[in-house]
Design a protein around this motif. Structure first.
Motif, short mmCIF file in Angstrom:
data_model
loop_
_atom_site.label_atom_id
_atom_site.label_comp_id
_atom_site.label_asym_id
_atom_site.label_seq_id
_atom_site.Cartn_x
_atom_site.Cartn_y
_atom_site.Cartn_z
N VAL A 373 0.84 -1.11 -0.08
CA VAL A 373 -0.03 -0.06 0.02
C VAL A 373 0.84 1.36 -0.26
O VAL A 373 0.60 2.11 -0.77
CB VAL A 373 -0.83 -0.10 1.33
N ARG A 374 2.09 1.34 0.95
CA ARG A 374 2.86 2.50 0.90
C ARG A 374 3.45 2.59 -0.48
O ARG A 374 3.52 3.71 -0.98
CB ARG A 374 4.01 2.17 1.77
N GLY A 375 3.95 1.65 -1.25
CA GLY A 375 4.31 1.81 -2.44
C GLY A 375 3.43 2.27 -3.45
O GLY A 375 3.92 2.88 -4.55
N ASN A 376 2.16 1.97 -3.36
CA ASN A 376 1.02 2.44 -4.23
C ASN A 376 0.82 3.73 -4.11
O ASN A 376 -0.11 4.45 -4.87
CB ASN A 376 -0.05 1.37 -4.36
N LEU A 377 1.15 4.49 -2.95
CA LEU A 377 0.69 5.73 -2.50
C LEU A 377 1.79 6.82 -3.25
O LEU A 377 1.70 8.06 -3.35
CB LEU A 377 0.78 6.08 -1.35
N PHE A 378 2.93 6.38 -3.75
CA PHE A 378 3.88 7.00 -4.67
C PHE A 378 4.48 8.05 -3.85
O PHE A 378 4.75 9.33 -4.39
CB PHE A 378 3.21 7.75 -5.96
N ASP A 379 4.68 8.07 -2.78
CA ASP A 379 5.17 8.98 -1.60
C ASP A 379 6.45 8.38 -0.82
O ASP A 379 6.03 8.13 0.28
CB ASP A 379 4.41 9.82 -0.81
N ASP A 402 -7.73 -3.14 7.42
CA ASP A 402 -8.06 -4.57 7.53
C ASP A 402 -7.26 -5.45 6.29
O ASP A 402 -7.31 -6.69 6.58
CB ASP A 402 -9.59 -4.65 6.76
N ALA A 403 -6.61 -4.75 5.51
CA ALA A 403 -5.71 -5.50 4.45
C ALA A 403 -4.52 -5.96 4.88
O ALA A 403 -3.79 -6.84 4.63
CB ALA A 403 -5.51 -4.61 3.11
N GLY A 404 -4.00 -5.15 6.19
CA GLY A 404 -2.86 -5.33 6.79
C GLY A 404 -1.77 -4.30 7.00
O GLY A 404 -0.86 -4.45 7.40
#
Length: 484
Positions: A373-379, A402-404
């Protein structure tokens, strides 16, 4: 020790040859193991850099994130492979050969100086042939690339229209035209291979000529008996180097392919001067264009008359229009991904290249990477608190917990269209550019949720220029509606 001494006694020619063969084999496989490991490690970093350049290229942004044309992506992948191939099959072997030539020429100068004359003459002829092969090969390879591309495009168009072409009895004719382009490309490659064979024939003579020259020069210089051991060893070294020269033309052709690939790859790269010409002290707080002629990604004009734009922080501009009215194209034009329009800023005018640096364009077709998720936020430099705040703004924080959490692994098929859209909007919040453009941000959201999220986005992006495209008019504070 007696058996080993007898086996590798350099006073016995057969033992000397065995020692030479074992040493050559060890050197060859050692060079391959070390060279391949270094080359493959280098390729990993190079591929990351090249594909990052492609992802930020104007050609990609103007065609949307799906690239618009699969042939364009296929060509790019082939070019990256050519660069990697040259690294593995040309750069490292060429460096090894250069070091070998240097060492052997120094040895000849010390042990048998007279041998340098025929060796230098042979190498000079080789340089002439290399230049001819390089000049001719570059032209031949460029023509072959163009003909293959033409054949591929023709064949793709034919396959897409197979039914209609067969009905009109044009199938065979069009297929022959496409195949003829591939045949012409193969003819160009055959001509290049004929040039390669001539060069390889000359390269195969370098080792024997040099070895014979060293032995004869040493003999003429008066070497006899054991004093001939060093010249003979040097001759064997020349034979080994000559064997390594077999197929040397592949090194030249690999370099030709690499150069042609780099010419194409450079077309993808972002304008380097844009970063330097738009420093942090000159980031725009206002963009104006009184006579903007809208255009499509192909450059075709849209609409019969120019439009006027005045984009200011705190005053969102909402572009309203039906599908096909050119909303997305206008956003790309504002961002500088299509066209070469000049916008007036508070201190100076901004070119398309400069606007690309200062603008975040969030298209509606959100791409979810197979990453955290962190990588997909592009920051990458952002802190956890800021990321969770952005996810909360777009009502996605509970789903991601909920996804982790931020380090949970996600992919495209794990999120619904609405969730992917909201993640895309969180990226806009975390962008660090003064201009943010949102393409149909509520397309996959229900009306109430879309209104809530847009209201929060507008409030948090109040200090930046914000432009939103939508199918239906939405109500935002201090907004200006432009119907297309």
């Amino acid at each position: 020790m007696t058996a080993s001494a007898a086996t590798f006694n350099f006073h016995v020619p057969s033992a000397f040859i065995r020692l030479f063969a074992i040493g050559r084999t060890a050197a060859r496989y050692g060079e391959r193991l070390l060279g391949h490991k270094a080359a493959l490690s280098d390729q990993i970093h190079r591929r990351v850099d090249l594909f990052a350049a492609m992802a930020t290229a104007p050609a990609v942004r103007s065609a949307s994130w799906q690239l618009g044309d699969e042939a364009r992506l296929a060509d790019y992948v082939d070019d990256v492979d050519d660069v990697d191939y040259a690294c593995l099959r040309a750069r490292l072997p060429l460096l090894t050969l250069a070091m070998g030539f240097a060492a052997l020429l120094i040895g000849c100068a010390i042990i048998a100086p007279l041998s340098l004359l025929p060796i230098v003459i042979t190498l000079s002829l080789g340089v002439i042939v290399v230049r001819r092969l390089t000049e001719t090969g570059a032209v031949v390879w460029s023509r072959a690339r163009l003909q293959r591309r033409d054949g591929t495009e023709r064949l793709g168009a034919i396959m897409a229209s197979a039914v209609s072409l067969k009905a009109e009895r044009l199938w065979n004719e069009q297929c022959q035209l496409a195949m003829s382009a591939f045949c012409e490309a193969d003819g160009q490659i055959s001509a290049l291979r004929r040039l390669q064979s001539g060069f390889d024939a000359l390269a195969s003579l370098i080792g024997p000529i040099a070895a014979f020259s060293v032995v004869v020069a040493a003999w003429l210089a008066g070497a006899r008996g054991e004093t001939m051991l060093l010249p003979i060893a040097l001759g064997f070294a020349w034979l080994a180097l000559g064997e390594a020269m077999n197929g040397a033309s592949r090194i030249l052709v690999a370099n030709l392919r690499r150069d042609a690939a780099w010419m194409e790859i450079r077309k993808w790269k972002r304008d380097a001067e844009a970063l330097a010409s738009c420093s942090a002290g000159k980031t725009p707080v206002e963009l104006r264009q009184e006579l903007l002629q809208r255009i499509s990604p192909t450059g075709a004009p849209i609409g019969n008359r120019p439009i006027a734009l005045c984009l200011r922080p705190g005053f969102p501009t909402i572009l309203v229009g039906t599908s096909g009215s050119g909303k997305s194209s206008l956003l790309k034009q504002i961002a500088g991904w299509i066209g070469e329009d000049i916008f007036d800023g508070p201190e100076a005018s901004l070119s398309a290249a400069q606007r690309r640096v200062t603008t975040t364009l969030v298209l509606h077709d959100a791409t979810i990477l197979e990453d955290t998720v962190r990588g997909n936020l592009f920051d990458p430099a952002g802190d956890d608190e800021t990321m969770w705040r952005a996810l909360a703004t777009v009502e996605l924080d509970t789903r991601m917990r909920d996804a982790g959490g931020l380090d949970a692994w996600i992919r495209q098929d794990m999120l619904s269209l609405g969730e992917a859209q909201r993640l895309n909007l969180a990226r806009a919040l975390l962008a660090h550019t003064p201009v943010v453009l949102l393409d149909e941000p509520t397309e996959h959201l229900d009306a109430a949720q879309g209104q809530r999220i847009l209201a929060r986005l507008t409030e948090q992006l109040n200090d930046r220029v914000l432009v939103i495209s939508t199918h239906r008019a939405i109500c935002l504070r201090n907004s200006t509606i432009l119907e297309l």
